[in-house]
Write an enzyme that holds these catalytic residues in place. Sequence first.
Site, PDB file in Angstrom:
ATOM      1  N   SER A   1     -10.486  -1.154   3.832  1.00 36.15           N
ATOM      2  CA  SER A   1      -9.870  -1.253   5.127  1.00 36.15           C
ATOM      3  C   SER A   1      -9.325   0.198   5.579  1.00 36.15           C
ATOM      4  CB  SER A   1      -8.708  -2.125   5.100  1.00 36.15           C
ATOM      5  OG  SER A   1      -9.249  -3.530   4.594  1.00 36.15           O
TER       6      SER A   1
ATOM      7  N   ARG B   1       0.895  -1.203   0.059  1.00 37.84           N
ATOM      8  CA  ARG B   1       0.014  -0.348  -0.021  1.00 37.84           C
ATOM      9  C   ARG B   1       0.851   1.197  -0.018  1.00 37.84           C
ATOM     10  NH1 ARG B   1      -2.161  -3.618  -1.248  1.00 37.84           N
ATOM     11  NH2 ARG B   1      -3.835  -4.836  -0.385  1.00 37.84           N
TER      12      ARG B   1
ATOM     13  N   GLU C   1      -4.710   3.240   6.745  1.00 37.05           N
ATOM     14  CA  GLU C   1      -4.486   3.074   5.108  1.00 37.05           C
ATOM     15  C   GLU C   1      -5.254   4.245   4.465  1.00 37.05           C
ATOM     16  OE1 GLU C   1      -4.982  -0.938   3.698  1.00 37.05           O
ATOM     17  OE2 GLU C   1      -5.900  -0.034   1.840  1.00 37.05           O
TER      18      GLU C   1
HETATM   19  C1  LIG Z   1     -15.282  -1.471  -0.568  1.00 36.44           C
HETATM   20  C2  LIG Z   1     -13.963  -1.243  -0.847  1.00 36.44           C
HETATM   21  C3  LIG Z   1     -13.112  -2.374  -0.849  1.00 36.44           C
HETATM   22  C4  LIG Z   1     -11.789  -2.029  -1.079  1.00 36.44           C
HETATM   23  N1  LIG Z   1     -10.913  -3.165  -1.278  1.00 36.44           N
HETATM   24  C5  LIG Z   1      -9.773  -2.715  -1.454  1.00 36.44           C
HETATM   25  C6  LIG Z   1      -8.815  -3.927  -1.728  1.00 36.44           C
HETATM   26  O1  LIG Z   1      -9.182  -5.285  -1.638  1.00 36.44           O
HETATM   27  N2  LIG Z   1      -7.220  -3.826  -1.888  1.00 36.44           N
HETATM   28  C7  LIG Z   1      -6.898  -2.372  -1.912  1.00 36.44           C
HETATM   29  O2  LIG Z   1      -5.810  -2.230  -2.067  1.00 36.44           O
HETATM   30  N3  LIG Z   1      -7.804  -1.348  -1.821  1.00 36.44           N
HETATM   31  C8  LIG Z   1      -9.008  -1.583  -1.403  1.00 36.44           C
HETATM   32  N4  LIG Z   1      -9.830  -0.468  -1.089  1.00 36.44           N
HETATM   33  C9  LIG Z   1      -9.425   0.789  -1.235  1.00 36.44           C
HETATM   34  C10 LIG Z   1      -9.269   1.610  -2.633  1.00 36.44           C
HETATM   35  O3  LIG Z   1     -10.386   1.037  -3.399  1.00 36.44           O
HETATM   36  C11 LIG Z   1      -8.096   1.466  -3.379  1.00 36.44           C
HETATM   37  O4  LIG Z   1      -6.979   2.078  -2.302  1.00 36.44           O
HETATM   38  C12 LIG Z   1      -7.988   2.398  -4.626  1.00 36.44           C
HETATM   39  O5  LIG Z   1      -7.042   2.157  -5.312  1.00 36.44           O
HETATM   40  C13 LIG Z   1      -8.084   3.905  -4.239  1.00 36.44           C
HETATM   41  O6  LIG Z   1      -8.301   4.549  -5.292  1.00 36.44           O
HETATM   42  P1  LIG Z   1      -9.210   5.644  -5.617  1.00 36.44           P
HETATM   43  O7  LIG Z   1      -9.026   6.227  -7.057  1.00 36.44           O
HETATM   44  O8  LIG Z   1     -10.430   5.631  -5.152  1.00 36.44           O
HETATM   45  O9  LIG Z   1      -8.081   6.914  -4.920  1.00 36.44           O
HETATM   46  P2  LIG Z   1      -8.666   8.081  -3.965  1.00 36.44           P
HETATM   47  O10 LIG Z   1      -9.261   7.379  -2.726  1.00 36.44           O
HETATM   48  O11 LIG Z   1      -9.401   9.142  -4.553  1.00 36.44           O
HETATM   49  O12 LIG Z   1      -7.394   8.695  -3.648  1.00 36.44           O
HETATM   50  C14 LIG Z   1      -6.359   7.809  -2.680  1.00 36.44           C
HETATM   51  C15 LIG Z   1      -5.120   8.631  -2.385  1.00 36.44           C
HETATM   52  O13 LIG Z   1      -4.257   8.678  -3.703  1.00 36.44           O
HETATM   53  C16 LIG Z   1      -3.992  10.076  -4.105  1.00 36.44           C
HETATM   54  N5  LIG Z   1      -4.387  10.074  -5.830  1.00 36.44           N
HETATM   55  C17 LIG Z   1      -5.516   9.425  -6.291  1.00 36.44           C
HETATM   56  N6  LIG Z   1      -5.340   9.617  -7.691  1.00 36.44           N
HETATM   57  C18 LIG Z   1      -4.180  10.005  -7.794  1.00 36.44           C
HETATM   58  C19 LIG Z   1      -3.366  10.191  -8.966  1.00 36.44           C
HETATM   59  N7  LIG Z   1      -3.690  10.353 -10.353  1.00 36.44           N
HETATM   60  N8  LIG Z   1      -2.117  10.752  -8.834  1.00 36.44           N
HETATM   61  C20 LIG Z   1      -1.418  11.059  -7.625  1.00 36.44           C
HETATM   62  N9  LIG Z   1      -2.276  10.655  -6.417  1.00 36.44           N
HETATM   63  C21 LIG Z   1      -3.301  10.107  -6.551  1.00 36.44           C
HETATM   64  C22 LIG Z   1      -5.154  10.876  -3.404  1.00 36.44           C
HETATM   65  O14 LIG Z   1      -4.689  12.123  -3.160  1.00 36.44           O
HETATM   66  C23 LIG Z   1      -5.236  10.143  -1.997  1.00 36.44           C
HETATM   67  O15 LIG Z   1      -4.057  10.384  -1.242  1.00 36.44           O
HETATM   68  C24 LIG Z   1     -11.165  -0.778  -1.111  1.00 36.44           C
HETATM   69  C25 LIG Z   1     -12.180   0.174  -0.810  1.00 36.44           C
HETATM   70  C26 LIG Z   1     -13.585  -0.073  -0.812  1.00 36.44           C
HETATM   71  C27 LIG Z   1     -14.420   1.287  -0.653  1.00 36.44           C
END
Ligand SMILES: Cc1cc2nc3c(=O)[nH]c(=O)nc-3n(C[C@H](O)[C@H](O)[C@H](O)COP(=O)(O)OP(=O)(O)OC[C@H]3O[C@@H](n4cnc5c(N)ncnc54)[C@H](O)[C@@H]3O)c2cc1C
Length: 317
Positions: free
Chosen positions: A221, A172, A291
């Site tokens: 998480s 992560r 996380e």
């Molecule tokens: C139901 C559920 C299940 C999940 N299961 C998992 C799992 O199994 N495994 C897992 O790893 N995660 C899981 N997650 C967490 C999440 O989905 C992941 O971490 C996902 O990759 C986050 O992507 P996002 O685009 O939503 O990022 P965001 O939540 O929008 O951002 C996360 C971080 O990344 C930064 N960011 C976003 N995009 C960029 C970019 N293009 N450049 C630079 N920084 C950026 C943001 O500023 C922030 O700090 C889960 C979440 C939910 C709600």
Amino acid sequence: MAWRARLLQEFAAICAVDVPLAARTSWNIGGCAQVLASPRDVAEAGRLLAWLEREQIAWTVLGGGSNVLIADAGVSGVVLCLERLNRLEVVAGTTVVAGAGCHLARLVAAAAAAGLGGLEHLAGIPGSVGGAVTMNAGAHGQQIGDVLVSAEVFSAGSVATWPRQRFDFAYRHSAVDTGAVVLQVVVAGAPVAAAELRRRSRAVLERRRVSQAVAGRSAGSVFKNPPGQSAWRLIAAAGMRAARVGAAQVAQQHCNFIVNLGSATSAEVVELMSRVQAAVVEHSGILLQPEVRFIGTMDTAARRLFAPPQQMLESRE
Ligand SMILES: Cc1cc2nc3c(=O)[nH]c(=O)nc-3n(C[C@H](O)[C@H](O)[C@H](O)COP(=O)(O)OP(=O)(O)OC[C@H]3O[C@@H](n4cnc5c(N)ncnc54)[C@H](O)[C@@H]3O)c2cc1C
């Protein structure tokens, strides 16, 4: 001229002011962005970011909003939304080029259809490709960092191609930190029959459906698993299953999820996470690390949880 007026003069076509952000997050929590900017392509994103840096205007990236807690007071400066960077193309049958704003699910499906293995275990992870790379999202032993070849990244004033090694991927974690933005990625997979990849993805989705059947909106998480341990087990052992602050509750079904029962605030989630963290330290001596990422103005409680002074970490270890 005030910074917002200057920004609107330069980038009126892609900026909106005082935009509510809650609906852009999986928790449905948080205040407004002073400005939300949605560049239309990589070049425009690069120009905007370089301009913001020159003008010394604060900016933050919001991806799919599935791993962030946004401050109730909102986010000052510019929130960058990359949803229009949604190119997705299979190149030469072996690699996929994806814009940072693509849904991760689209990338996983395109790789499976092209017979490229290595992403199928990411099926069901919400959010964008850029967010997944930043967080090195993964499941069941596969992370996106394993298949990344390179990416177009804005950092230090310009856009450059980062090879995989530069990302320093770990659990992560990636080197994409404050000041860097993933704009477009290239991933490569090993050849596997498309039918087999679809079968594996279906199995992953079924496992997820059973293990993550939480009622309510969540951000997945909230704490990282400490080495060799499961955060949810530690939280359950500390007696925090179903603990509640206001409308924020530790999920019954999965103790490392916090659900919004309807009208939870960011402050309530911070308070609940802090109580969980304290209970686990008390019970097992382990300091869980968040996380989820915090976006926006931090009050003291948020700062203590999301940006603890090094001294505090050391004294608890
Ligand atoms: C139901 C559920 C299940 C999940 N299961 C998992 C799992 O199994 N495994 C897992 O790893 N995660 C899981 N997650 C967490 C999440 O989905 C992941 O971490 C996902 O990759 C986050 O992507 P996002 O685009 O939503 O990022 P965001 O939540 O929008 O951002 C996360 C971080 O990344 C930064 N960011 C976003 N995009 C960029 C970019 N293009 N450049 C630079 N920084 C950026 C943001 O500023 C922030 O700090 C889960 C979440 C939910 C709600």
